[in-house]
Design a protein around this motif. Structure first.
Motif, PDB file in Angstrom:
ATOM      1  N   GLU A   1       0.826  -1.209   0.000  1.00 19.78           N
ATOM      2  CA  GLU A   1       0.000   0.000   0.000  1.00 19.78           C
ATOM      3  C   GLU A   1       0.859   1.256   0.000  1.00 19.78           C
ATOM      4  OE1 GLU A   1      -3.170   0.398  -0.380  1.00 19.78           O
ATOM      5  OE2 GLU A   1      -3.617  -1.753  -0.474  1.00 19.78           O
ATOM      6  N   THR A   2       2.002   1.194   0.680  1.00 20.48           N
ATOM      7  CA  THR A   2       2.899   2.344   0.718  1.00 20.48           C
ATOM      8  C   THR A   2       3.409   2.692  -0.666  1.00 20.48           C
ATOM      9  OG1 THR A   2       3.592   1.749   2.962  1.00 20.48           O
ATOM     10  CG2 THR A   2       5.016   3.251   1.740  1.00 20.48           C
ATOM     11  N   LEU A   3       3.863   1.685  -1.390  1.00 23.09           N
ATOM     12  CA  LEU A   3       4.401   1.924  -2.732  1.00 23.09           C
ATOM     13  C   LEU A   3       3.337   2.473  -3.677  1.00 23.09           C
ATOM     14  CD1 LEU A   3       6.718  -1.188  -3.171  1.00 23.09           C
ATOM     15  CD2 LEU A   3       7.421   1.198  -2.952  1.00 23.09           C
ATOM     16  N   LEU A   4       2.105   2.035  -3.502  1.00 22.17           N
ATOM     17  CA  LEU A   4       1.035   2.533  -4.376  1.00 22.17           C
ATOM     18  C   LEU A   4       0.785   4.019  -4.142  1.00 22.17           C
ATOM     19  CD1 LEU A   4      -1.624  -0.341  -4.361  1.00 22.17           C
ATOM     20  CD2 LEU A   4       0.115   0.169  -6.080  1.00 22.17           C
ATOM     21  N   ARG A   5       1.214   4.534  -3.001  1.00 22.22           N
ATOM     22  CA  ARG A   5       0.988   5.946  -2.699  1.00 22.22           C
ATOM     23  C   ARG A   5       2.190   6.820  -3.037  1.00 22.22           C
ATOM     24  NH1 ARG A   5      -2.470   3.102   0.201  1.00 22.22           N
ATOM     25  NH2 ARG A   5      -4.439   4.057   0.854  1.00 22.22           N
ATOM     26  N   THR A   6       3.271   6.230  -3.531  1.00 26.69           N
ATOM     27  CA  THR A   6       4.433   7.026  -3.923  1.00 26.69           C
ATOM     28  C   THR A   6       4.196   7.644  -5.291  1.00 26.69           C
ATOM     29  OG1 THR A   6       5.502   5.082  -4.898  1.00 26.69           O
ATOM     30  CG2 THR A   6       6.002   5.575  -2.605  1.00 26.69           C
ATOM     31  N   ARG A   7       4.959   8.681  -5.565  1.00 31.10           N
ATOM     32  CA  ARG A   7       4.910   9.304  -6.886  1.00 31.10           C
ATOM     33  C   ARG A   7       6.354   9.532  -7.325  1.00 31.10           C
ATOM     34  NH1 ARG A   7       3.082  13.112  -3.112  1.00 31.10           N
ATOM     35  NH2 ARG A   7       4.466  14.925  -2.886  1.00 31.10           N
ATOM     36  N   LEU A   8       6.841   8.706  -8.182  1.00 34.11           N
ATOM     37  CA  LEU A   8       8.241   8.725  -8.565  1.00 34.11           C
ATOM     38  C   LEU A   8       8.521   9.869  -9.542  1.00 34.11           C
ATOM     39  CD1 LEU A   8       8.798   4.913  -9.113  1.00 34.11           C
ATOM     40  CD2 LEU A   8       9.107   6.236  -7.040  1.00 34.11           C
ATOM     41  N   GLY A   9       9.763  10.387  -9.458  1.00 33.09           N
ATOM     42  CA  GLY A   9      10.174  11.401 -10.404  1.00 33.09           C
ATOM     43  C   GLY A   9      10.234  12.778  -9.773  1.00 33.09           C
ATOM     44  N   GLY A  10      10.539  13.783 -10.606  1.00 39.36           N
ATOM     45  CA  GLY A  10      10.588  15.146 -10.111  1.00 39.36           C
ATOM     46  C   GLY A  10      11.954  15.514  -9.569  1.00 39.36           C
ATOM     47  N   GLY A  11      12.049  16.747  -9.013  1.00 41.50           N
ATOM     48  CA  GLY A  11      13.305  17.236  -8.476  1.00 41.50           C
ATOM     49  C   GLY A  11      13.538  16.732  -7.071  1.00 41.50           C
TER      50      GLY A  11
ATOM     51  N   ASP B   1      20.639  10.346  -3.006  1.00 45.97           N
ATOM     52  CA  ASP B   1      21.936  10.567  -3.654  1.00 45.97           C
ATOM     53  C   ASP B   1      22.466  11.949  -3.291  1.00 45.97           C
ATOM     54  OD1 ASP B   1      20.213  12.144  -5.094  1.00 45.97           O
ATOM     55  OD2 ASP B   1      20.404  11.030  -6.964  1.00 45.97           O
ATOM     56  N   PHE B   2      21.660  12.730  -2.544  1.00 49.10           N
ATOM     57  CA  PHE B   2      22.036  14.025  -1.989  1.00 49.10           C
ATOM     58  C   PHE B   2      22.413  15.062  -3.057  1.00 49.10           C
ATOM     59  CE2 PHE B   2      22.810  10.911   1.379  1.00 49.10           C
ATOM     60  CZ  PHE B   2      22.044  11.454   2.401  1.00 49.10           C
ATOM     61  N   TYR B   3      21.847  14.934  -4.223  1.00 47.02           N
ATOM     62  CA  TYR B   3      22.003  15.983  -5.233  1.00 47.02           C
ATOM     63  C   TYR B   3      20.859  16.984  -5.027  1.00 47.02           C
ATOM     64  CZ  TYR B   3      25.743  13.478  -7.565  1.00 47.02           C
ATOM     65  OH  TYR B   3      26.943  12.876  -7.845  1.00 47.02           O
ATOM     66  N   GLU B   4      21.077  17.880  -4.104  1.00 49.14           N
ATOM     67  CA  GLU B   4      20.064  18.834  -3.662  1.00 49.14           C
ATOM     68  C   GLU B   4      20.318  20.212  -4.269  1.00 49.14           C
ATOM     69  OE1 GLU B   4      17.519  18.305  -1.498  1.00 49.14           O
ATOM     70  OE2 GLU B   4      17.960  16.198  -1.031  1.00 49.14           O
ATOM     71  N   TRP B   5      19.283  21.039  -4.275  1.00 48.91           N
ATOM     72  CA  TRP B   5      19.471  22.404  -4.748  1.00 48.91           C
ATOM     73  C   TRP B   5      19.549  23.391  -3.588  1.00 48.91           C
ATOM     74  CZ3 TRP B   5      15.595  26.402  -4.584  1.00 48.91           C
ATOM     75  CH2 TRP B   5      14.365  25.998  -4.070  1.00 48.91           C
ATOM     76  N   GLN B   6      19.331  22.897  -2.336  1.00 45.98           N
ATOM     77  CA  GLN B   6      19.556  23.706  -1.139  1.00 45.98           C
ATOM     78  C   GLN B   6      20.500  22.927  -0.219  1.00 45.98           C
ATOM     79  OE1 GLN B   6      16.354  26.218   0.527  1.00 45.98           O
ATOM     80  NE2 GLN B   6      14.937  24.943  -0.655  1.00 45.98           N
TER      81      GLN B   6
END
Length: 493
Positions: free
Chosen positions: A387-397, A424-429
């Motif tokens: 159920e947890t995985l069904l509520r994820t939304r993959l992608g984006g920043g 992967d800690f590729y953050e913009w802040q």
């Protein structure tokens, strides 16, 4: 040096057999069969490494196949092995165990007597080429549901050729689960299948995943029979999670079934790893529970030996001893923060399942947060990874500061809290996020930065964060998921 002259007046060359003596190495018929076999294998290599058709090899191979009585359809990759066997039922037995059988049953290829059945070798080369090309030469471009179905069928024939049940090789299991056909010994040149199967199984899975990526997945999911034949893999689960909002009816039901199958398989492996560790020292301040399963028979006998009656040959027990089973545990809070951007799908799936397993342990309070540019609290469903995985939304920043804002209020007792941050800690802040992480660490929270928790142990981490975590004394944990399991068990148990 000159050669002597025989009775017929012909001069013999030193080092050569007299005229009339059979010379297998110079047998024109044997040479012809060897050339035929080589032509088939050269065509196999050319087709595997260069999609451009080689006219000379194609015409030579066609002549060979027709001459030995095999159907020309063997050379057409568009025709499935199933179709050929339906038209020529006798070939089914030849495909079974084709690659597991000794290709040289008659004797050595060199020596005093070369007794190889060269015609059988040519026939075998044609059949081997067919099954290998149909499975490994998958080409490029879009794939239809029919092409995927045909590939799955051909992969089954490859598994049969290797002495396995259809579908077993892609699951990494030999036929019957006990072994494969004995090879790699004796005078033959068969491959060692005990080494080949573990290597080729993942490759077949990768090929199938690539075909799924290149086809219209919704078309496959709408067909229950075709969907049931899909092998759940991380790449397939990623596709399903990305497209789940566009599915409905039968397609959505089949997608959920595949996700649940994969989740159950991974959960079984992870649960085994978690259960292998000890769960804290015995708490002897709590009296042992007086039930039969806790009865310490050896200690009871030892402590009552003074009550032994030699005349009656009986041991009278006046006190029973029980084992302590209660262990010292401290209520702990585990907060798992997972980057759900496109590059972290493998970690998202693994950590969601891992969080659900730890949530089942006594006195462990588990919270799960997923984020990209927005944060999502998945704690209410943490006990059910499906159920947890069904509520994820993959992608984006990626903006970890929003996840930190959601996670920080969950920390009530810093010294009894562990925060696992997977990204992967590729953050913009970068600066604000790192400062908040360092503050958690200084407050007494057990902070574990994780670069990857994949099954393969591969992952990329932002070097800027990696160096700063190292200076902070919390180096990035990156590698196989077993490392994370070990770290968590050390703190929570």
């Amino acid at each position: 040096m000159t050669g002597r002259t025989d009775d017929t007046g012909r001069r013999e060359t030193p080092g050569r057999a007299p005229a009339g003596t059979p010379d297998t190495a110079q047998d024109p018929a044997a040479d012809s069969q060897d050339n035929r076999r080589q032509a088939l294998y050269w065509r196999l290599l050319a087709q595997l490494f260069d999609p451009e058709e080689q006219a000379a090899l194609e015409s030579a191979s066609l002549a060979v196949v027709e001459d030995i009585g095999l159907p020309p359809a063997l050379l057409d990759q568009r025709i499935a092995v199933d179709s050929i066997v339906q038209r020529h039922p006798g070939l089914a037995a030849e495909f079974d165990g084709l690659l597991a059988a000794d290709p040289d049953p008659g004797g050595e290829s060199t020596g005093e007597a070369d007794t190889r059945d060269r015609e059988a070798e040519v026939r075998r080369a044609a059949l081997v080429s067919k099954v290998l090309l149909n499975v490994f030469a998958t080409g490029t471009g879009p794939v239809t549901a029919g092409q995927l179905s045909r590939w799955q069928s051909d992969a089954g024939w490859l598994e049969r050729a290797l002495g396995c049940d259809p579908g077993a090789l892609r699951g990494g299991r030999p036929a019957g689960g006990t072994g494969v056909s004995p090879t790699g010994s004796g005078g033959g040149t068969s491959p060692d299948l005990s080494r080949l199967i573990p290597a080729i199984g993942p490759e077949l899975g990768a090929l199938e995943a690539d075909l799924v990526r290149r086809m219209r997945l919704r078309e496959v999911l709408a067909d229950p029979k075709l969907a049931a034949r899909l092998t759940p893999s991380m790449s397939l689960i990623e596709q399903l999670l990305r497209d789940k909002n566009n599915l409905d009816g039968v397609a959505l039901a089949n997608a959920k079934s595949l996700i649940r199958r994969f989740v159950d398989e991974v959960a079984h492996v992870l649960r085994t790893q978690v259960e292998k560790a000890t769960v804290g020292p015995l708490d002897r301040s709590v009296p042992p529970k007086r039930v039969f399963r806790n009865l310490d028979i050896d200690r009871t006998i030892w402590k009552n030996l003074t009550n032994w009656s030699p005349e009656e040959e009986r041991l009278y027990v006046d006190r029973l001893y029980y084992r302590h089973t209660t262990r010292k545990t401290t209520p702990q809070r585990l907060i798992v923060v997972v980057d759900q951007s496109g590059s972290m799908v493998d970690s998202m799936v693994n950590c969601t399942i891992l969080a659900s397993i730890f949530a089942g342990l006594p006195k462990v309070d588990v919270h799960l947060v997923a984020y990209d540019t927005k944060a999502l609290d998945l704690t209410p469903w943490v006990h059910d990874p499906f159920e947890t995985l069904l509520r994820t939304r993959l992608g984006g920043g990626t903006d970890g500061t929003v996840a930190m804002a959601l996670a920080q209020p969950k920390i009530a007792e810093p010294r009894n809290t562990v925060v696992v941050w997977i990204s992967d800690f590729y953050e913009w802040q970068c600066e604000p996020l790192f400062e908040s992480m360092a503050a958690l660490h200084r407050s007494g929270v057990k902070f574990i930065p994780v670069g990857s928790v994949t099954s393969a142990g591969r992952g990329s981490v932002n070097p800027w964060f990696r160096e700063r975590f190292k200076d902070l004394g919390t180096p990035v944990l990156s590698g196989h998921i077993r490392k994370l399991v070990h770290e968590l068990k050390n703190f929570l148990t």
